[in-house]
Design an enzyme around this catalytic site. Structure first.
Site, PDB file in Angstrom:
ATOM      1  N   ASP A 214       0.886  -1.327  -0.069  1.00 54.99           N
ATOM      2  CA  ASP A 214       0.049   0.081   0.047  1.00 54.99           C
ATOM      3  C   ASP A 214       0.775   1.372  -0.252  1.00 54.99           C
ATOM      4  OD1 ASP A 214      -2.266  -1.859   0.423  1.00 54.99           O
ATOM      5  OD2 ASP A 214      -1.731  -1.622   2.430  1.00 54.99           O
TER       6      ASP A 214
ATOM      7  N   LYS B  30       2.603   2.195  -5.223  1.00 48.97           N
ATOM      8  CA  LYS B  30       3.135   1.738  -6.301  1.00 48.97           C
ATOM      9  C   LYS B  30       2.459   1.937  -7.612  1.00 48.97           C
ATOM     10  CE  LYS B  30       3.071  -2.496  -4.598  1.00 48.97           C
ATOM     11  NZ  LYS B  30       2.912  -2.032  -2.806  1.00 48.97           N
TER      12      LYS B  30
ATOM     13  N   LYS C 163       0.521   4.305  -8.684  1.00 43.50           N
ATOM     14  CA  LYS C 163       0.687   5.611  -9.184  1.00 43.50           C
ATOM     15  C   LYS C 163       2.184   5.911  -9.729  1.00 43.50           C
ATOM     16  CE  LYS C 163       1.687  10.407  -7.368  1.00 43.50           C
ATOM     17  NZ  LYS C 163       0.627  11.694  -7.395  1.00 43.50           N
TER      18      LYS C 163
ATOM     19  N   GLY D 165      -4.098  -3.927  -4.895  1.00 47.00           N
ATOM     20  CA  GLY D 165      -5.292  -2.911  -5.139  1.00 47.00           C
ATOM     21  C   GLY D 165      -4.310  -1.703  -5.598  1.00 47.00           C
ATOM     22  N   HIS D 166      -4.061  -1.472  -6.859  1.00 47.45           N
ATOM     23  CA  HIS D 166      -3.076  -0.406  -7.291  1.00 47.45           C
ATOM     24  C   HIS D 166      -4.027   0.693  -7.833  1.00 47.45           C
ATOM     25  CE1 HIS D 166       0.402  -3.326  -7.515  1.00 47.45           C
ATOM     26  NE2 HIS D 166       0.054  -3.044  -6.303  1.00 47.45           N
TER      27      HIS D 166
ATOM     28  N   GLN E 294       2.188  -5.810  -3.100  1.00 50.60           N
ATOM     29  CA  GLN E 294       2.461  -5.768  -1.837  1.00 50.60           C
ATOM     30  C   GLN E 294       3.796  -5.182  -1.347  1.00 50.60           C
ATOM     31  OE1 GLN E 294       1.604  -9.346  -3.303  1.00 50.60           O
ATOM     32  NE2 GLN E 294      -0.345  -8.428  -2.978  1.00 50.60           N
TER      33      GLN E 294
HETATM   34  P1  IMP Z   1      -2.729 -12.828   1.370  1.00 48.89           P
HETATM   35  O1  IMP Z   1      -1.720 -12.257   0.493  1.00 48.89           O
HETATM   36  O2  IMP Z   1      -4.104 -12.253   1.126  1.00 48.89           O
HETATM   37  O3  IMP Z   1      -2.393 -14.301   1.516  1.00 48.89           O
HETATM   38  O4  IMP Z   1      -2.428 -12.184   2.848  1.00 48.89           O
HETATM   39  C1  IMP Z   1      -1.339 -11.983   3.615  1.00 48.89           C
HETATM   40  C2  IMP Z   1      -0.892 -10.809   4.318  1.00 48.89           C
HETATM   41  O5  IMP Z   1      -0.426  -9.950   3.319  1.00 48.89           O
HETATM   42  C3  IMP Z   1      -2.019 -10.023   5.082  1.00 48.89           C
HETATM   43  O6  IMP Z   1      -1.547  -9.435   6.105  1.00 48.89           O
HETATM   44  C4  IMP Z   1      -2.590  -9.101   4.129  1.00 48.89           C
HETATM   45  O7  IMP Z   1      -3.199  -7.911   4.665  1.00 48.89           O
HETATM   46  C5  IMP Z   1      -1.268  -8.808   3.509  1.00 48.89           C
HETATM   47  N1  IMP Z   1      -1.470  -8.343   1.998  1.00 48.89           N
HETATM   48  C6  IMP Z   1      -1.782  -8.822   1.001  1.00 48.89           C
HETATM   49  N2  IMP Z   1      -1.866  -8.399  -0.258  1.00 48.89           N
HETATM   50  C7  IMP Z   1      -1.696  -6.794   0.296  1.00 48.89           C
HETATM   51  C8  IMP Z   1      -1.807  -5.662  -0.200  1.00 48.89           C
HETATM   52  O8  IMP Z   1      -1.676  -5.524  -1.659  1.00 48.89           O
HETATM   53  N3  IMP Z   1      -1.359  -4.450   0.380  1.00 48.89           N
HETATM   54  C9  IMP Z   1      -1.305  -4.664   1.635  1.00 48.89           C
HETATM   55  N4  IMP Z   1      -1.234  -5.668   2.407  1.00 48.89           N
HETATM   56  C10 IMP Z   1      -1.138  -6.990   1.641  1.00 48.89           C
END
Ligand code: IMP
Length: 422
Positions: free
Chosen positions: A13, A16, A18, A40-41, A223
């Site tokens: 978050d 990235k 942007k 979520g970009h 991520q």
């Molecule tokens: P998963 O990727 O859904 O298995 O989640 C594993 C961990 O990564 C959790 O703490 C989620 O909140 C975090 N996470 C997964 N995708 C994102 C992202 O795009 N942004 C922030 N945290 C993420």
């Protein structure tokens, strides 16, 4: 510069989308190499918001080829919905969007398993519930469905049969859930395969060919490094390689090194889900940053935890991915905060530690802070105030790499380049 990567330097978050959208203008290809629709970009152009989950953030530039590499996990229904939405915004065709034939497919039971495990615990990760972890598990256990398997019914039946009975029993007896009958899942996935097929190619050879023609490639991470399955704050991580090493695994850049690796960092720190967070704020300032920064997950809508900028974690991220510069985002949010702090080191068992190496128990790390004068820049002049420059310079000196970009608002134009990236 022919190859460039944009990677989250914190827990995701960081903004990235942007930065990728901006630099895509100078590139020929934008390649996603890991993760799935857990990402979520968000991109804002002239007040119009676009949220992308698995489609690369270069898609708003029609000249740019968008590539979903083999390291990605793809949920076909979600991908097709995202595609339908983005077609209303920009011209996306099988000519300018390519999907790897060997990307891993997220099936119905992956999503069910993710949710059931989170509900049952005992150790809750706080996942996004999209089935990401279970899909990567199947990949590693060699039972995954690949995108190309969706294009041939017999292959799909054969591949899906591997472990389906085992899963049905597991779900029924352990989680009291019925998974769809295999015939039903085959029909569903095959139908999606029909809609996907025009986009499916061997992305390895595509990228290889483009690189040999001198095309410029931007690798877009999802991520952040601290959520990497190997480098991150395990077990509170995602299941993919979010660090630069994921690019080699998940996209393939044969024979080439990355020339520029931009680590995107927020001017403070946020995290969603469970796990350690040394500089987390539980006071009014934390609440102010959360509210002003609109810190809610773009995928799940969950409230993000907020805290001060953490140099030991960023130093670790620089080392993990050989970051060459930083893009610092959301500085505008801090201009409403009356007192600013940066954590420059931790005290751990009476010792001062300046890098968050994996051997350090982050639950036991007491942050040591340097206080900064607040800045109240409106950013329009393009020149930082002395206070803002002090904040940025401290970060640069602490990490030993430049802040090449800083952003002060969601829109494409709300940005200052301190480096050309050409
Ligand atoms: P998963 O990727 O859904 O298995 O989640 C594993 C961990 O990564 C959790 O703490 C989620 O909140 C975090 N996470 C997964 N995708 C994102 C992202 O795009 N942004 C922030 N945290 C993420």
């Amino acid at each position: 510069m022919q190859t460039m990567a944009i990677i989250g330097a914190q827990w995701g978050d960081e903004g990235k989308g942007k930065i990728t959208d901006l630099l895509a203008e100078k590139c020929d290809l934008v390649v996603r190499y890991q993760g799935g629709h857990n990402a979520g970009h968000t991109i804002w152009v002239n007040g119009q918001k676009t949220v992308l989950h698995v489609i690369p953030s270069g898609v708003l530039h029609p000249h740019c080829l968008s590539v979903i590499g083999h390291g990605v996990v793809l949920e076909p229904e979600n991908f097709l919905n995202e595609l339908a939405k983005i077609k209303g915004v920009t011209n996306v065709t099988p000519e300018n969007l390519k999907l790897s034939s060997t990307a891993t497919v997220i099936t119905s039971y992956h999503k069910l398993l993710d949710a059931a495990r989170e509900a049952q615990g005992p150790e809750k990760i706080g996942t996004t519930g999209k089935g990401i972890g279970p899909a990567y598990e199947d990949k590693v256990s060699r039972r995954a469905i690949k995108v190309k398997d969706l294009l041939d019914k017999d292959t799909l039946v054969r591949r899906l049969s591997n472990g389906y009975a085992e899963k049905a029993i597991l779900f029924k007896h352990l989680y009291q859930i019925e998974i769809p009958a295999i015939e039903q899942e085959v029909e569903r996935l095959y139908r999606y395969g029909e809609s996907l097929k025009d986009y499916v190619v061997d992305t390895f050879s595509l990228i290889d060919d483009q690189l040999s023609k001198g095309k410029r490639v931007l690798y877009e991470g999802a991520q952040g490094i601290l959520l990497d399955v190997d480098y991150g704050t395990y077990p509170y991580v995602t299941s993919s390689s979010t660090a630069a090493s994921g690019i080699y695994n998940g996209a393939g850049i044969p024979g080439k090194k990355l020339e520029e690796v931009i680590g995107v960092a927020k001017a403070y720190t946020t995290r969603v889900g469970e796990g350690p967070f040394p500089t987390e704020l539980f006071d009014d300032i934390g609440a102010l940053i959360q509210k002003t920064g609109n810190e809610f997950g773009a995928t799940t809508g969950r409230k993000r935890r907020c805290g001060w900028l953490d140099i030991p974690l960023l130093r670790y991220s620089v080392k993990c991915s050989q970051l060459t510069s930083i893009a610092l985002t959301k500085l505008d949010i801090l201009s409403s905060v009356p007192e600013l702090k940066i954590c420059y080191a931790y005290e751990v068992n009476g010792k001062v530690v300046d890098c968050a190496y994996p051997g350090i128990n982050l639950y036991n790390a007491k942050p040591l802070y340097k206080t900064f004068k607040p800045f109240t820049d409106d950013f329009t002049s393009g020149k930082p105030s002395a206070e803002l420059e002090t904040y940025i310079s401290f970060l640069q000196e602490s990490l030993g790499i430049p802040v090449g970009i800083y952003a002060y608002g969601p829109d494409r134009n709300q940005i200052v380049f301190r480096q050309s990236y050409s």
